[in-house]
Design a protein around this motif. Structure first.
Motif, PDB file in Angstrom:
ATOM      1  N   VAL A 271       0.877  -1.167   0.000  1.00 32.98           N
ATOM      2  CA  VAL A 271       0.000   0.000   0.000  1.00 32.98           C
ATOM      3  C   VAL A 271       0.913   1.216   0.000  1.00 32.98           C
ATOM      4  N   SER A 272       0.748   2.090  -0.981  1.00 33.97           N
ATOM      5  CA  SER A 272       1.643   3.230  -1.127  1.00 33.97           C
ATOM      6  C   SER A 272       0.909   4.541  -0.915  1.00 33.97           C
ATOM      7  N   GLU A 273       1.631   5.520  -0.372  1.00 38.38           N
ATOM      8  CA  GLU A 273       1.077   6.865  -0.197  1.00 38.38           C
ATOM      9  C   GLU A 273       2.237   7.857  -0.206  1.00 38.38           C
ATOM     10  N   THR A 274       2.034   8.996  -0.862  1.00 37.62           N
ATOM     11  CA  THR A 274       3.042  10.056  -0.870  1.00 37.62           C
ATOM     12  C   THR A 274       2.629  11.128   0.127  1.00 37.62           C
ATOM     13  N   ILE A 275       3.508  11.406   1.060  1.00 37.19           N
ATOM     14  CA  ILE A 275       3.280  12.467   2.041  1.00 37.19           C
ATOM     15  C   ILE A 275       4.432  13.454   1.911  1.00 37.19           C
ATOM     16  N   GLN A 276       4.394  14.544   2.647  1.00 33.65           N
ATOM     17  CA  GLN A 276       5.503  15.474   2.610  1.00 33.65           C
ATOM     18  C   GLN A 276       5.896  15.885   4.023  1.00 33.65           C
ATOM     19  N   ILE A 277       7.193  16.055   4.207  1.00 32.55           N
ATOM     20  CA  ILE A 277       7.746  16.533   5.466  1.00 32.55           C
ATOM     21  C   ILE A 277       8.642  17.717   5.134  1.00 32.55           C
ATOM     22  N   GLU A 278       8.256  18.899   5.595  1.00 32.90           N
ATOM     23  CA  GLU A 278       8.988  20.133   5.298  1.00 32.90           C
ATOM     24  C   GLU A 278       9.188  20.310   3.800  1.00 32.90           C
ATOM     25  N   GLY A 279       8.173  19.939   3.021  1.00 31.24           N
ATOM     26  CA  GLY A 279       8.231  20.115   1.579  1.00 31.24           C
ATOM     27  C   GLY A 279       8.882  18.984   0.828  1.00 31.24           C
ATOM     28  N   VAL A 280       9.495  18.026   1.525  1.00 31.52           N
ATOM     29  CA  VAL A 280      10.149  16.900   0.869  1.00 31.52           C
ATOM     30  C   VAL A 280       9.139  15.771   0.696  1.00 31.52           C
ATOM     31  N   PRO A 281       8.904  15.305  -0.550  1.00 33.33           N
ATOM     32  CA  PRO A 281       7.955  14.204  -0.735  1.00 33.33           C
ATOM     33  C   PRO A 281       8.542  12.878  -0.253  1.00 33.33           C
ATOM     34  N   LEU A 282       7.754  12.155   0.502  1.00 29.45           N
ATOM     35  CA  LEU A 282       8.124  10.812   0.950  1.00 29.45           C
ATOM     36  C   LEU A 282       7.109   9.822   0.400  1.00 29.45           C
ATOM     37  N   HIS A 283       7.607   8.860  -0.349  1.00 23.89           N
ATOM     38  CA  HIS A 283       6.753   7.819  -0.910  1.00 23.89           C
ATOM     39  C   HIS A 283       6.812   6.625   0.045  1.00 23.89           C
ATOM     40  N   VAL A 284       5.806   6.535   0.906  1.00 24.80           N
ATOM     41  CA  VAL A 284       5.810   5.526   1.969  1.00 24.80           C
ATOM     42  C   VAL A 284       5.070   4.284   1.484  1.00 24.80           C
ATOM     43  N   ILE A 285       5.702   3.133   1.647  1.00 27.16           N
ATOM     44  CA  ILE A 285       5.130   1.865   1.186  1.00 27.16           C
ATOM     45  C   ILE A 285       4.950   0.943   2.386  1.00 27.16           C
ATOM     46  N   ASP A 286       3.698   0.588   2.640  1.00 22.44           N
ATOM     47  CA  ASP A 286       3.376  -0.381   3.692  1.00 22.44           C
ATOM     48  C   ASP A 286       3.395  -1.767   3.065  1.00 22.44           C
ATOM     49  N   THR A 287       4.142  -2.684   3.635  1.00 24.43           N
ATOM     50  CA  THR A 287       4.302  -4.009   3.040  1.00 24.43           C
ATOM     51  C   THR A 287       3.659  -5.083   3.898  1.00 24.43           C
ATOM     52  N   ALA A 288       3.502  -6.233   3.282  1.00 30.15           N
ATOM     53  CA  ALA A 288       2.982  -7.389   4.011  1.00 30.15           C
ATOM     54  C   ALA A 288       3.975  -7.799   5.097  1.00 30.15           C
ATOM     55  N   GLY A 289       3.448  -8.338   6.207  1.00 34.19           N
ATOM     56  CA  GLY A 289       4.305  -8.755   7.316  1.00 34.19           C
ATOM     57  C   GLY A 289       5.285  -9.836   6.899  1.00 34.19           C
ATOM     58  N   LEU A 290       6.480  -9.786   7.474  1.00 39.76           N
ATOM     59  CA  LEU A 290       7.537 -10.726   7.124  1.00 39.76           C
ATOM     60  C   LEU A 290       7.679 -11.802   8.200  1.00 39.76           C
ATOM     61  N   ARG A 291       7.872 -13.001   7.751  1.00 44.03           N
ATOM     62  CA  ARG A 291       8.219 -14.113   8.636  1.00 44.03           C
ATOM     63  C   ARG A 291       8.805 -15.211   7.764  1.00 44.03           C
ATOM     64  N   ALA A 292       9.194 -16.309   8.355  1.00 38.35           N
ATOM     65  CA  ALA A 292       9.796 -17.405   7.601  1.00 38.35           C
ATOM     66  C   ALA A 292       8.808 -17.931   6.572  1.00 38.35           C
TER      67      ALA A 292
END
Length: 476
Positions: A271-292
């Motif tokens: 799941v992806s979303e672009t946010i900004q912090i002090e004008g800098v775009p951050l493309h944040v990607i939420d991923t599926a949980g990791l395990r063995a």
């Protein structure tokens, strides 16, 4: 894009597709007044908006709007430009576009020649390409046009506007002028080796070279900031199921973007979303949980984890989430350590210990067994620690909180500046030698000069120019 066909007239719809209050059809080429007369039924005054009908072949109105004629060289492209501004319906725009092509091919009864021979549909970026070829703008300014259109934050838009206004180009031109002066001094010494006067010592060539290198370092720092504003930072949220990755994404974005439940494995894909912090775009990607892999409940979860690792490999930074309520469990701590061991080398990692509101444990309980990296405790639920996380991300990206003087830049600009800096370092090494080879010094200065020239287009291969302009939208 054809570089052999750049002298034929072109036409395109210059506004975005879809419905709008106003739509524009733009024509660029030589000798457009006959076409303007065929479309508008009158002679247009240069740079004066004229209201009236746009006529079809039978003289009936397709639409009513404003026609503007800009004779060369006082136009966007440096050629004659005709703009028809009508109502912004897609059907109306296509009718006007077709009418331009039809009228251009119609023969003038007096001359028995086509009204505007060779008029064709413009390719992506071709109007701006012609502005560059006709010296209306340089290559960095042309790229800034596309960056201004694509800007995802206010800071990026302002920086692109500064580049479009020539701020970046002026810095590069100033550096090139200083290099030209240095090259002249070195080559004068090469041309007259028998002279008693040491041109380089008398003109303080070494000092000038060092000052040019220092100036270039400053421009490079600004370019890195500008590239960050343009490209942003790709941040991946990783960790075991139910560590709070989706909750953190929602907290950072300030909206419910991802489904959050107590059930482990709720997020099955990115799941992806672009946010900004002090004008800098951050493309944040939420991923599926990791395990063995053997612990995956089904094939869908295995595919989701594979995509998670793919995203991690492409990340600029990874936020590795740990559940503070479970870090003292041996099996959980071991699973975190196993995941950390698989993280790719070279990708910065921030260890984020979530659920601080529900646990009295300290991150130190587990931090000692994890790879080095910033360690933060926060609560995605209450927002505690989020501001510290934002500052950490900006620090990792190399952002300096002085965006007002930053111009937009691209990775190719940064690479060209780095290349120029490398050649200057070699030049400084040659200049420092008492018996240094002046021909090698001259060559390094020439290569640095050429590297800077690729930024503004003074030295650019056709394939590079084609690659740049084909990424523009049609009509621009």
């Amino acid at each position: 894009m054809s570089w052999l066909d750049r002298h034929t007239p072109i036409v395109a719809v210059a506004t975005a597709s879809g419905r709008g209050a106003v739509g524009i059809v733009r024509v660029s080429g030589k000798g457009l007044m006959p076409l303007a007369q065929a479309l508008c039924g009158r002679t247009l005054q240069p740079r004066v908006a004229t209201y009236g009908p746009f006529k079809d072949a039978k003289g009936e109105a397709i639409d009513h709007g404003l026609a503007l004629y800009f004779p060369a060289p006082h136009s966007y492209t440096g050629e004659d430009v005709l703009e028809l501004q009508g109502h912004g319906g897609p059907v109306v725009m296509q009718l006007l576009l077709a009418r331009c092509l039809e009228a251009a091919a119609t023969k003038d009864p007096v001359t028995d020649q086509a009204v505007l021979p060779g008029l064709r549909l413009a390719e992506p970026g071709e109007f701006t390409q012609r502005a560059f070829l006709n010296d209306k703008i340089d290559l960095a300014q042309a790229e800034a046009i596309a960056d201004l259109i694509d800007a995802s934050t206010e800071a990026a838009a302002r920086s692109a506007s500064r580049s479009l206004g020539g701020a970046f180009s002026q810095e590069i031109d100033a550096l090139r002028d200083k290099l030209i002066n240095l090259r002249m001094l070195v080559e004068a010494t090469l041309d007259f080796p028998e002279e008693e006067i040491d041109f380089l010592e008398k003109a303080d060539a070494r000092g000038k070279l060092n000052r040019v290198a220092e100036t270039l370092d400053g421009v490079l720092r600004q370019a890195r900031q500008g590239a960050l504003l343009r490209e942003g930072l790709q941040v991946v949220l990783a960790g075991q199921p139910n560590a709070g990755k989706s909750s953190l994404l929602n907290a950072l974005a300030g909206a419910e973007l991802a489904i959050v439940t107590p059930i482990a494995g709720t997020t099955r894909d990115k799941v992806s979303e672009t946010i900004q912090i002090e004008g800098v775009p951050l493309h944040v990607i939420d991923t599926a949980g990791l395990r063995a892999d053997h612990e995956a409940s089904d094939e869908v979860e295995r595919i989701g984890m594979a995509r998670s690792w793919e995203a991690i490999g492409q990340a600029d930074a990874v936020l590795f989430l740990h559940d503070l309520t479970r870090v003292d469990h041996v099996a959980y701590a071991q699973a975190d350590a196993d995941i950390a061991a698989k993280l790719p080398d070279g990708v910065p990692v921030v260890h984020v210990f979530n659920k601080a509101d529900a646990s009295s444990l300290s991150p130190a309980v587990q931090a000692g067994v994890l790879p080095a990296g910033p360690v933060l405790a926060l609560s995605a639920k209450t927002g505690e620690g989020l501001q510290a996380l934002r500052h950490t991300l900006l620090e990792m990206a190399g952002w300096q909180a002085a965006p007002e003087g930053v111009f937009i830049a691209r990775q190719r600009h940064v690479q060209a500046l780095r290349m120029a800096r490398e050649h200057l370092e070699m030049a400084q090494a040659h200049a420092a030698l008492s018996d240094g080879a002046l021909d090698l010094l001259a060559e390094e200065l020439r290569l640095a000069h050429n590297a800077l020239g690729t930024i503004t287009g003074a030295f650019s291969a056709d394939d590079l120019l084609g690659e740049i302009f084909t990424r523009f939208c049609i009509g621009k």
